[in-house]
Design an enzyme around this catalytic site. Structure first.
Site, mmCIF file in Angstrom:
data_model
loop_
_atom_site.group_PDB
_atom_site.id
_atom_site.type_symbol
_atom_site.label_atom_id
_atom_site.label_comp_id
_atom_site.label_asym_id
_atom_site.label_seq_id
_atom_site.Cartn_x
_atom_site.Cartn_y
_atom_site.Cartn_z
ATOM 1 N N ASP A 263 -17.389 46.039 11.303
ATOM 2 C CA ASP A 263 -16.780 44.702 11.252
ATOM 3 C C ASP A 263 -17.371 43.700 12.074
ATOM 4 O O ASP A 263 -16.987 42.857 12.497
ATOM 5 C CB ASP A 263 -15.199 44.908 11.586
ATOM 6 C CG ASP A 263 -14.623 45.695 10.681
ATOM 7 O OD1 ASP A 263 -14.765 45.582 9.233
ATOM 8 O OD2 ASP A 263 -13.750 46.376 11.043
ATOM 9 N N ARG A 264 -18.722 43.905 12.196
ATOM 10 C CA ARG A 264 -19.663 43.003 13.196
ATOM 11 C C ARG A 264 -19.018 42.879 14.744
ATOM 12 O O ARG A 264 -19.333 41.877 15.382
ATOM 13 C CB ARG A 264 -19.630 41.419 12.312
ATOM 14 C CG ARG A 264 -20.331 41.272 11.232
ATOM 15 C CD ARG A 264 -21.829 42.012 11.582
ATOM 16 N NE ARG A 264 -22.730 41.889 10.235
ATOM 17 C CZ ARG A 264 -22.952 42.791 9.419
ATOM 18 N NH1 ARG A 264 -22.298 43.867 9.606
ATOM 19 N NH2 ARG A 264 -23.610 42.577 8.358
#
Length: 242
Positions: free
Chosen positions: A218-219
């Site tokens: 999710d970065r």
């Protein structure tokens, strides 16, 4: 490998304004699934930690099924006296607690930049491992004895190449370069010691910050950075927001 590649279903299709048949850049991304990194697992200085990560990258490169190529390849970024940046890939040829060493022609573009502005950045892009190491610091020339010692360890052809190429200068043709090399090869045949060029040598990048970047889902990547005020000061480890 530490990432699986997929695209979001709602982001498929051509990007607005892109030419027909072009890759959909907006939908291109890797989804990282690597484990995180924790401050408690990091040693007191960045050089020891770099050694751990570099050993892992080198092992991947040595494995016939591995996906890392030239783990000592790094992007060196410089800026000239007007602040205009420039980047290129070179090979790390040594490191210890003093810094990270690479070699080049002292009349090259990067060397001219460093002469005007010694502040540089190094980037080790180990993408298949979802890892990066980013070094910022100042570059200083290595001693002549260190340069000559390394030069003599190079393959014979690379030694000749250091003389044949006036790095970063404009030449008329490839034939001109090949002719210069052939002349040197005739003058210094295989097995004969080639003197180290006076205009060629090493730079040691003395870091003031070393960041270890680990890709996460999710970065929400992990970024741990060692910083110090000067070369005699102790290192402080910080966590940065992704």
């Amino acid at each position: 490998m530490t990432d699986s590649r997929a695209t979001d279903p709602d982001e498929s299709g051509p990007t607005a304004g892109s030419p027909a048949g072009a890759a959909d850049l907006a939908a291109m991304r890797a989804h990282y699934v690597a484990e995180g990194i924790a401050e408690a697992d990091f040693p007191a200085d960045p050089f020891e930690q770099f050694g751990h990560w570099f050993a892992r990258a080198a092992a991947e490169a040595a494995d016939p099924t591995g996906v890392i190529h030239e783990p000592n390849a790094m992007v060196v970024s410089t800026a000239d006296a007007q602040g205009r940046p420039s980047s290129r890939t070179v090979l790390l040829k040594g490191y210890d607690t003093r810094g990270f060493v690479f070699y080049t022609n002292y009349e090259s573009g990067k060397a001219r930049d460093i002469d005007a502005n010694p502040h540089v950045s190094l980037l080790f892009p180990w993408h298949p491992m979802a890892r990066q190491v980013i070094v910022t610091g100042t570059a200083e020339r290595t001693g002549r004895d260190e340069t000559v010692r390394y030069f003599r360890s190079r393959p014979h052809g690379s030694q000749l190449g250091a003389w044949a190429s006036a790095q970063s200068s404009v030449i008329g043709s490839r034939a001109e370069l090949d002719a210069a090399y052939a002349e040197l090869a005739a003058r210094h045949p295989e097995g004969e010691q080639v003197p180290a060029p006076p205009h060629w040598g090493g730079y040691r990048v003395v870091p003031d910050a070393v960041e270890f970047w680990q890709g996460r889902t999710d970065r929400l990547h992990d970024r741990l950075r060692y910083v110090r005020e000067d070369a005699s000061a102790p290192w402080t480890l910080q966590r940065l927001s992704p």
